[in-house]
Design an enzyme around this catalytic site. Structure first.
Site, mmCIF file in Angstrom:
data_model
loop_
_atom_site.group_PDB
_atom_site.id
_atom_site.type_symbol
_atom_site.label_atom_id
_atom_site.label_comp_id
_atom_site.label_asym_id
_atom_site.label_seq_id
_atom_site.Cartn_x
_atom_site.Cartn_y
_atom_site.Cartn_z
ATOM 1 C CB ALA A 102 -0.882 -0.020 1.238
ATOM 2 N N GLY B 190 0.658 -5.045 0.952
ATOM 3 C CA GLY B 190 -0.543 -5.123 0.111
ATOM 4 C C GLY B 190 -0.310 -5.880 -1.188
ATOM 5 C CD GLU C 252 -2.106 -7.468 3.176
ATOM 6 O OE1 GLU C 252 -1.793 -6.352 2.702
ATOM 7 O OE2 GLU C 252 -2.578 -7.593 4.320
ATOM 8 C CD GLU D 90 1.922 -5.361 5.898
ATOM 9 O OE1 GLU D 90 2.735 -6.283 6.154
ATOM 10 O OE2 GLU D 90 1.146 -5.390 4.934
HETATM 11 N N1 CO8 Z 1 4.551 3.108 -0.983
HETATM 12 C C1 CO8 Z 1 4.929 4.246 -1.569
HETATM 13 N N2 CO8 Z 1 6.035 4.356 -2.338
HETATM 14 C C2 CO8 Z 1 6.786 3.264 -2.487
HETATM 15 C C3 CO8 Z 1 6.459 2.033 -1.902
HETATM 16 C C4 CO8 Z 1 5.273 1.974 -1.121
HETATM 17 N N3 CO8 Z 1 4.843 0.846 -0.539
HETATM 18 N N4 CO8 Z 1 7.403 1.149 -2.217
HETATM 19 C C5 CO8 Z 1 8.292 1.785 -2.988
HETATM 20 N N5 CO8 Z 1 7.925 3.068 -3.156
HETATM 21 C C6 CO8 Z 1 8.630 4.115 -3.921
HETATM 22 C C7 CO8 Z 1 9.839 4.636 -3.166
HETATM 23 O O1 CO8 Z 1 9.475 5.592 -2.205
HETATM 24 C C8 CO8 Z 1 10.660 5.181 -4.297
HETATM 25 O O2 CO8 Z 1 10.125 6.440 -4.655
HETATM 26 P P1 CO8 Z 1 11.148 7.669 -5.022
HETATM 27 O O3 CO8 Z 1 11.881 7.195 -6.235
HETATM 28 O O4 CO8 Z 1 10.205 8.800 -5.296
HETATM 29 O O5 CO8 Z 1 12.033 7.847 -3.839
HETATM 30 C C9 CO8 Z 1 10.358 4.229 -5.453
HETATM 31 O O6 CO8 Z 1 9.143 3.563 -5.106
HETATM 32 C C10 CO8 Z 1 11.443 3.187 -5.641
HETATM 33 O O7 CO8 Z 1 11.654 2.548 -4.408
HETATM 34 P P2 CO8 Z 1 13.106 2.412 -3.728
HETATM 35 O O8 CO8 Z 1 13.983 3.554 -4.140
HETATM 36 O O9 CO8 Z 1 12.900 2.212 -2.264
HETATM 37 O O10 CO8 Z 1 13.626 1.087 -4.439
HETATM 38 P P3 CO8 Z 1 14.651 0.011 -3.848
HETATM 39 O O11 CO8 Z 1 14.981 -0.917 -4.959
HETATM 40 O O12 CO8 Z 1 15.764 0.667 -3.119
HETATM 41 O O13 CO8 Z 1 13.804 -0.813 -2.731
HETATM 42 C C11 CO8 Z 1 11.863 -1.940 -1.889
HETATM 43 C C12 CO8 Z 1 12.703 -1.576 -3.132
HETATM 44 C C13 CO8 Z 1 12.668 -2.904 -1.016
HETATM 45 C C14 CO8 Z 1 10.604 -2.638 -2.380
HETATM 46 C C15 CO8 Z 1 11.525 -0.658 -1.092
HETATM 47 O O14 CO8 Z 1 10.967 0.308 -2.005
HETATM 48 C C16 CO8 Z 1 10.525 -0.869 0.000
HETATM 49 O O15 CO8 Z 1 10.910 -1.377 1.061
HETATM 50 N N6 CO8 Z 1 9.259 -0.462 -0.216
HETATM 51 C C17 CO8 Z 1 8.235 -0.506 0.811
HETATM 52 C C18 CO8 Z 1 7.753 -1.917 1.004
HETATM 53 C C19 CO8 Z 1 6.743 -1.946 2.122
HETATM 54 O O16 CO8 Z 1 7.044 -1.688 3.274
HETATM 55 N N7 CO8 Z 1 5.508 -2.308 1.755
HETATM 56 C C20 CO8 Z 1 4.438 -2.459 2.717
HETATM 57 C C21 CO8 Z 1 3.654 -1.200 2.808
HETATM 58 S S1 CO8 Z 1 2.429 -1.287 4.073
HETATM 59 C C22 CO8 Z 1 1.186 -2.176 3.380
HETATM 60 O O17 CO8 Z 1 1.260 -2.620 2.267
HETATM 61 C C23 CO8 Z 1 -0.015 -2.369 4.248
HETATM 62 C C24 CO8 Z 1 -1.201 -2.907 3.435
HETATM 63 C C25 CO8 Z 1 -2.477 -2.719 4.168
HETATM 64 C C26 CO8 Z 1 -2.879 -1.277 4.266
HETATM 65 C C27 CO8 Z 1 -4.073 -1.090 5.080
HETATM 66 C C28 CO8 Z 1 -4.629 0.305 5.053
HETATM 67 C C29 CO8 Z 1 -4.409 1.187 6.210
#
Ligand code: CO8
Length: 259
Positions: free
Chosen positions: A65, A110, A113, A133
């Site tokens: 998400a 997400g 999921e 999360e």
């Molecule tokens: N949300 C928003 N932006 C994201 C997300 C995300 N989940 N994942 C990646 N991005 C963005 C980064 O911010 C980055 O943006 P920018 O270039 O503008 O800085 C771009 O995508 C590329 O990402 P990275 O530079 O971080 O790329 P890397 O190769 O270094 O890393 C990863 C890749 C490991 C996937 C890393 O991006 C990461 O850890 N992402 C987050 C993963 C995460 O924690 N996901 C879980 C989110 S919480 C969730 O899903 C809960 C679901 C239920 C919600 C319920 C509602 C309340």
């Protein structure tokens, strides 16, 4: 179909739906969820599409998400956002048509999921899975606590959710989270091959089986067996049953009508 964050292609009777927000690794925000919801309605009503492949553009399936959107949410908004996601994912799970997730990269939070509400998961050898999360101070909100334990068992689900660790495709296969791991370049081709195999069978039977499995897993075995018995009976009202059994006895391939 014209969406900002989704791409839809059709190959014969196979619909290929891609999440297309690669700059944010296909993170699910309100807009993407809304588009997914609309796309699923359109696909379910499209008589030309009998099976769906769900994938992501770029190096992610879905990296979760949208954290930027969630960061400033209050509890009420977070619940509303979770509710939207839960409803869209449930709609995918309950589609009559089978859905194959072709997991091309990160499937986190997400994204993991989303893959779990699909019927079958094919993973590329570059795919990564996880429920990160707790590392963000929250718990899964799109039914990860429910579907992960049903798929891989409670112990493994708890380990993945408590540690927030990412696992690779081979480990996801080992624990039963994905059905098969294939080379990245072959992923869509393999998904289409699997889709064609399923399409060669009686589609009403496939849909009844999906219904029986989905409903049965959520109930006790007596009720589940009653559901199966009723759907089994319903098969015998279909042309497919006559065709399938007739073809076997006549030693020919069945010629099912797609409808
Ligand atoms: N949300 C928003 N932006 C994201 C997300 C995300 N989940 N994942 C990646 N991005 C963005 C980064 O911010 C980055 O943006 P920018 O270039 O503008 O800085 C771009 O995508 C590329 O990402 P990275 O530079 O971080 O790329 P890397 O190769 O270094 O890393 C990863 C890749 C490991 C996937 C890393 O991006 C990461 O850890 N992402 C987050 C993963 C995460 O924690 N996901 C879980 C989110 S919480 C969730 O899903 C809960 C679901 C239920 C919600 C319920 C509602 C309340």
């Amino acid at each position: 179909m014209n969406f900002e964050n989704l791409v839809f292609k059709q190959e014969g009777n196979i619909g290929i739906l891609s999440i297309n927000r690669p700059k944010a690794l296909n993170a699910l925000n309100t807009q993407v969820l809304k588009e997914l919801d609309e796309a699923i309605d359109i696909i379910e009503k499209n008589d030309e599409v009998h099976i769906v492949v769900l994938t992501g553009e770029g190096r992610a399936f879905v990296a979760g998400a949208d954290i930027a959107e969630m960061k400033s949410m209050g509890s009420k908004e977070a619940r509303e956002f979770a509710k939207n996601g839960l409803e869209v994912f449930r709609k995918i799970e309950l589609m009559e048509k089978p859905v194959i997730a072709a997991v091309n990269g990160f499937a986190l939070g997400g994204g993991c999921e989303l893959s779990m509400c699909c019927d079958i998961r094919l993973a590329s050898d570059k795919a990564k899975f996880g429920q990160p999360e707790t590392g963000l101070g929250i718990i899964p909100g799109f039914a990860g606590t429910q579907r992960l334990s049903r798929l891989v068992g409670m112990g493994r689900a708890k380990e993945l959710i408590f540690t927030a660790d990412m696992i690779d495709a081979d480990e996801a296969y080992r624990i039963g989270l994905v059905n098969k791991v294939v080379p990245q370049d072959d992923l869509i081709e393999e998904a289409i091959k699997l889709a064609k195999n399923i399409l060669s069978k009686g589609q009403l039977a496939v849909r009844f089986a999906k219904n029986a499995i989905n409903r049965g897993i959520e109930t006790d075995i007596e009720t589940g067996m009653a559901i199966e018995r009723d759907l089994f009976g319903l098969c015998f009202t279909t042309e497919d049953q006559k065709e399938g059994m007739g073809a076997f006895l006549e030693k020919r391939k069945p010629n099912y009508k797609l409808r």
